[in-house]
Design a protein around this motif. Sequence first.
Motif, PDB file in Angstrom:
ATOM      1  N   MET A  17       0.826  -1.214   0.000  1.00 43.76           N
ATOM      2  CA  MET A  17       0.000   0.000   0.000  1.00 43.76           C
ATOM      3  C   MET A  17       0.859   1.263   0.000  1.00 43.76           C
ATOM      4  SD  MET A  17      -3.259  -0.912   2.399  1.00 43.76           S
ATOM      5  CE  MET A  17      -2.297  -1.452   3.789  1.00 43.76           C
ATOM      6  N   LEU A  18       1.992   1.198   0.697  1.00 44.72           N
ATOM      7  CA  LEU A  18       2.895   2.350   0.730  1.00 44.72           C
ATOM      8  C   LEU A  18       3.442   2.641  -0.666  1.00 44.72           C
ATOM      9  CD1 LEU A  18       4.507   4.368   2.543  1.00 44.72           C
ATOM     10  CD2 LEU A  18       6.312   2.642   2.598  1.00 44.72           C
ATOM     11  N   LEU A  19       3.894   1.594  -1.350  1.00 42.07           N
ATOM     12  CA  LEU A  19       4.411   1.767  -2.710  1.00 42.07           C
ATOM     13  C   LEU A  19       3.331   2.294  -3.641  1.00 42.07           C
ATOM     14  CD1 LEU A  19       6.727  -1.281  -3.507  1.00 42.07           C
ATOM     15  CD2 LEU A  19       7.335   1.119  -3.487  1.00 42.07           C
ATOM     16  N   SER A  20       2.136   1.734  -3.527  1.00 41.40           N
ATOM     17  CA  SER A  20       1.033   2.161  -4.381  1.00 41.40           C
ATOM     18  C   SER A  20       0.727   3.640  -4.190  1.00 41.40           C
ATOM     19  CB  SER A  20      -0.206   1.318  -4.079  1.00 41.40           C
ATOM     20  OG  SER A  20      -1.302   1.772  -4.814  1.00 41.40           O
ATOM     21  N   ALA A  21       0.679   4.063  -2.920  1.00 41.31           N
ATOM     22  CA  ALA A  21       0.348   5.464  -2.625  1.00 41.31           C
ATOM     23  C   ALA A  21       1.434   6.425  -3.094  1.00 41.31           C
ATOM     24  CB  ALA A  21       0.112   5.624  -1.125  1.00 41.31           C
ATOM     25  N   LEU A  22       2.712   6.054  -2.858  1.00 41.17           N
ATOM     26  CA  LEU A  22       3.808   6.949  -3.212  1.00 41.17           C
ATOM     27  C   LEU A  22       4.080   6.973  -4.713  1.00 41.17           C
ATOM     28  CD1 LEU A  22       6.321   6.156  -0.303  1.00 41.17           C
ATOM     29  CD2 LEU A  22       4.806   8.126  -0.515  1.00 41.17           C
ATOM     30  N   MET A  23       3.957   5.818  -5.363  1.00 38.09           N
ATOM     31  CA  MET A  23       4.295   5.743  -6.782  1.00 38.09           C
ATOM     32  C   MET A  23       3.267   6.440  -7.657  1.00 38.09           C
ATOM     33  SD  MET A  23       7.191   4.387  -7.216  1.00 38.09           S
ATOM     34  CE  MET A  23       7.040   4.273  -8.985  1.00 38.09           C
ATOM     35  N   GLN A  24       2.021   6.507  -7.209  1.00 42.34           N
ATOM     36  CA  GLN A  24       0.997   7.162  -8.014  1.00 42.34           C
ATOM     37  C   GLN A  24       1.260   8.663  -8.157  1.00 42.34           C
ATOM     38  OE1 GLN A  24      -2.884   6.209  -6.506  1.00 42.34           O
ATOM     39  NE2 GLN A  24      -2.717   4.037  -7.047  1.00 42.34           N
ATOM     40  N   ASN A  25       2.026   9.212  -7.207  1.00 44.11           N
ATOM     41  CA  ASN A  25       2.383  10.630  -7.306  1.00 44.11           C
ATOM     42  C   ASN A  25       3.483  10.878  -8.331  1.00 44.11           C
ATOM     43  OD1 ASN A  25       0.576  11.198  -5.220  1.00 44.11           O
ATOM     44  ND2 ASN A  25       2.147  10.804  -3.646  1.00 44.11           N
ATOM     45  N   GLN A  27       4.067   8.416 -11.187  1.00 42.56           N
ATOM     46  CA  GLN A  27       3.650   7.893 -12.491  1.00 42.56           C
ATOM     47  C   GLN A  27       2.270   7.254 -12.357  1.00 42.56           C
ATOM     48  OE1 GLN A  27       5.335   7.811 -15.708  1.00 42.56           O
ATOM     49  NE2 GLN A  27       3.231   7.266 -16.206  1.00 42.56           N
ATOM     50  N   ASP A  28       1.368   7.621 -13.236  1.00 46.05           N
ATOM     51  CA  ASP A  28       0.023   7.056 -13.232  1.00 46.05           C
ATOM     52  C   ASP A  28       0.067   5.666 -13.870  1.00 46.05           C
ATOM     53  OD1 ASP A  28      -2.621   6.468 -13.275  1.00 46.05           O
ATOM     54  OD2 ASP A  28      -3.235   8.136 -14.570  1.00 46.05           O
ATOM     55  N   PRO A  29      -0.276   4.619 -13.115  1.00 47.17           N
ATOM     56  CA  PRO A  29      -0.196   3.255 -13.680  1.00 47.17           C
ATOM     57  C   PRO A  29      -1.205   3.030 -14.802  1.00 47.17           C
ATOM     58  CG  PRO A  29      -1.217   3.232 -11.501  1.00 47.17           C
ATOM     59  CD  PRO A  29      -0.691   4.611 -11.706  1.00 47.17           C
ATOM     60  N   ALA A  30      -2.321   3.742 -14.768  1.00 47.22           N
ATOM     61  CA  ALA A  30      -3.321   3.559 -15.821  1.00 47.22           C
ATOM     62  C   ALA A  30      -2.860   4.192 -17.128  1.00 47.22           C
ATOM     63  CB  ALA A  30      -4.655   4.163 -15.381  1.00 47.22           C
ATOM     64  N   ALA A  31      -2.159   5.324 -17.030  1.00 40.44           N
ATOM     65  CA  ALA A  31      -1.713   6.038 -18.232  1.00 40.44           C
ATOM     66  C   ALA A  31      -0.556   5.325 -18.924  1.00 40.44           C
ATOM     67  CB  ALA A  31      -1.314   7.467 -17.870  1.00 40.44           C
ATOM     68  N   ASP A  32       0.403   4.822 -18.129  1.00 35.68           N
ATOM     69  CA  ASP A  32       1.582   4.159 -18.716  1.00 35.68           C
ATOM     70  C   ASP A  32       2.047   3.050 -17.774  1.00 35.68           C
ATOM     71  OD1 ASP A  32       3.873   3.409 -20.009  1.00 35.68           O
ATOM     72  OD2 ASP A  32       4.646   5.439 -20.293  1.00 35.68           O
ATOM     73  N   PRO A  33       1.423   1.887 -17.846  1.00 37.61           N
ATOM     74  CA  PRO A  33       1.766   0.791 -16.923  1.00 37.61           C
ATOM     75  C   PRO A  33       3.202   0.305 -17.065  1.00 37.61           C
ATOM     76  CG  PRO A  33       0.292   0.031 -18.662  1.00 37.61           C
ATOM     77  CD  PRO A  33       0.345   1.516 -18.772  1.00 37.61           C
ATOM     78  N   VAL A  34       3.754   0.381 -18.266  1.00 36.74           N
ATOM     79  CA  VAL A  34       5.135  -0.091 -18.474  1.00 36.74           C
ATOM     80  C   VAL A  34       6.116   0.810 -17.732  1.00 36.74           C
ATOM     81  CG1 VAL A  34       6.938  -0.512 -20.178  1.00 36.74           C
ATOM     82  CG2 VAL A  34       4.568  -1.141 -20.698  1.00 36.74           C
ATOM     83  N   ALA A  35       5.947   2.138 -17.872  1.00 36.58           N
ATOM     84  CA  ALA A  35       6.815   3.082 -17.165  1.00 36.58           C
ATOM     85  C   ALA A  35       6.643   2.948 -15.650  1.00 36.58           C
ATOM     86  CB  ALA A  35       6.509   4.511 -17.604  1.00 36.58           C
ATOM     87  N   TYR A  36       5.414   2.723 -15.233  1.00 37.74           N
ATOM     88  CA  TYR A  36       5.123   2.543 -13.803  1.00 37.74           C
ATOM     89  C   TYR A  36       5.871   1.323 -13.257  1.00 37.74           C
ATOM     90  CZ  TYR A  36       2.326   1.757  -9.567  1.00 37.74           C
ATOM     91  OH  TYR A  36       1.907   1.549  -8.282  1.00 37.74           O
ATOM     92  N   ARG A  37       5.814   0.225 -14.013  1.00 37.53           N
ATOM     93  CA  ARG A  37       6.480  -1.007 -13.585  1.00 37.53           C
ATOM     94  C   ARG A  37       7.993  -0.817 -13.509  1.00 37.53           C
ATOM     95  NH1 ARG A  37       4.057  -4.090 -16.833  1.00 37.53           N
ATOM     96  NH2 ARG A  37       5.638  -4.264 -18.484  1.00 37.53           N
ATOM     97  N   LYS A  38       8.542  -0.106 -14.444  1.00 34.17           N
ATOM     98  CA  LYS A  38       9.991   0.141 -14.436  1.00 34.17           C
ATOM     99  C   LYS A  38      10.397   0.945 -13.200  1.00 34.17           C
ATOM    100  CE  LYS A  38      10.718  -0.024 -19.463  1.00 34.17           C
ATOM    101  NZ  LYS A  38      11.095   0.762 -20.670  1.00 34.17           N
ATOM    102  N   LEU A  39       9.590   1.947 -12.860  1.00 34.98           N
ATOM    103  CA  LEU A  39       9.906   2.758 -11.678  1.00 34.98           C
ATOM    104  C   LEU A  39       9.785   1.938 -10.398  1.00 34.98           C
ATOM    105  CD1 LEU A  39       8.204   6.173 -12.568  1.00 34.98           C
ATOM    106  CD2 LEU A  39      10.635   5.623 -12.587  1.00 34.98           C
ATOM    107  N   VAL A  40       8.827   1.021 -10.355  1.00 37.03           N
ATOM    108  CA  VAL A  40       8.681   0.151  -9.176  1.00 37.03           C
ATOM    109  C   VAL A  40       9.916  -0.724  -9.001  1.00 37.03           C
ATOM    110  CG1 VAL A  40       7.394  -1.791  -8.201  1.00 37.03           C
ATOM    111  CG2 VAL A  40       6.160   0.153  -9.172  1.00 37.03           C
ATOM    112  N   PHE A  41      10.421  -1.272 -10.095  1.00 42.47           N
ATOM    113  CA  PHE A  41      11.648  -2.081 -10.011  1.00 42.47           C
ATOM    114  C   PHE A  41      12.832  -1.226  -9.560  1.00 42.47           C
ATOM    115  CE2 PHE A  41       9.780  -4.841 -13.625  1.00 42.47           C
ATOM    116  CZ  PHE A  41       9.062  -5.579 -12.706  1.00 42.47           C
TER     117      PHE A  41
END
Length: 523
Positions: A17-25, A27-41
């Motif tokens: 939940m922490l990652l989800s909340a912070l990462m949405q600020n 990169q929007d996962p709905a707009a660009d899921p690939v970029a979002y996944r890269k940032l999570v890694f």
Amino acid sequence: MGSSREIAIGPVAVVSMLLSALMQNVQDPAADPVAYRKLVFTVTFFAGVFQSVFGLFRLGFLVDFLSHAAIVGFMAGAAIVIGLQQLKGLLGISHFTNKTDVVSVLGSVFSSLHHSYWYPLNFVLGCSFLIFLLIARFIGRRNKKLFWLPAIAPLLSVILSTLIVYLTKADKHGVKIVKHIKGGLNPSSAHQLQLTGPHLGQTAKIGLISAVVALTEAIAVGRSFASIKGYHLDGNKEMVAMGFMNIVGSLTSCYVATGSFSRTAVNFSAGCQTVVSNIVMAITVLLSLELFTSLLYYTPIAILASIILSALPGLIDINEAINIYKVDKLDFLACIGAFLGVLFASVEIGLLAAVTISFAKILLNAVRPGIELQGRLPRTDTYGDISQFPMAIKTPGILTIRINSALFCFANANFIRERIMRWVTEEQDELEETTKRTIQAVIIDMSNSMNIDTSGILVLEELHKKLASNGIELVMASPRWQVIHKLKSAKLLDRIGKGCVYLSVAEAMEACLTSKFAALSNC
């Protein structure tokens, strides 16, 4: 690489939940899921780096601020919260909160029950196997020859429940099942790490926050079970192990993982004894991903919930909480702080409350150290606290005081001075009323003071001047070498006289009694 024998690694709700909340600020996962996944890694990589650095720089001592009392409270609160969260699977609830506090969880449960968002068959199936698991554990404890029964009971439950659902087509009647799990190993994600670009600073910051939160939870979980088994957890090893684990994870399509309380509870209840259990878990998951994912299609979620629920009752130690209350009220306050914090806020808030209370206890003891009046025990040269040893003999005209503080410093120096002067005044008044005599010397036993700072030195000098103005000599007994070294460096001994320092209270007392302070003529 870690020192915990029971801890089971994986994704946990708090970090997710922490990652989800912070990462949405970022990169929007709905707009660009690939970029979002890269940032999570990338965040996972930074989290691993920070955790490894913490361990390599020997910051594991921070773990010691989680006291035994805090761990007891943390375990009880976490067990209750995790148990309530399993109601989602046990009742087959479709709409459930992502929050971890008990109010939100219970609110979600009651709301789902009220609007009929649950299926009774899930409850029947889950409770049936929960009873089976509890009976298996009871039998295993009563009959040591059947120790294997509670260990294999969870596996039997999964196999039997999966067969029941498959043969009866219970999934068509509302029983929630695992369904499709993508097979195969995680692909490499090393080429997806974003170590340059505009988001580098933000990902590093999120990685640091995730690293601290993940370490806090993992070490708290590890220490909880280590205390049950009676061994010591090496915080430095845990930090290094978690760090390298997440670095490898970031290269193999994983996000931040840590010690999971629910998985560790199941691992513990299954009877694990060494870290080999984690190797067995890893191999089992690997084989399952490659070969058996299709077989888990009909596994009911209620069974997974019942396995976790069966492991929780042993984690709530009411007797230990009562014992903590009897022994130390401040420790009990830390226990309750951790319990209520986890229960009504989050794991982090609970641990923060416990650590804060523990720090407050340390500060209180540092600011107001024990200072005791001493008397000579009959037929010995030993001096003890007169409140502890009523038979101790006080010497008329000589006040013997011991400072029970490892550090004579700015935090407690004024308190010590005021307490000594108050006792001198009280003793002076008492002597004048009874014997018409006055105090001739004050002996300060510094055997328990390991060190002293400039504030402590100034207080000693002030005491010397105040007492000398009233015709009273100040004598120090049993100072440690660090204290003597600093007194010499500050030239205090030159000002008050080196003859005012003795190896023991007995020597100081003998010098005062035998020659009417002839030995202190240079003071």
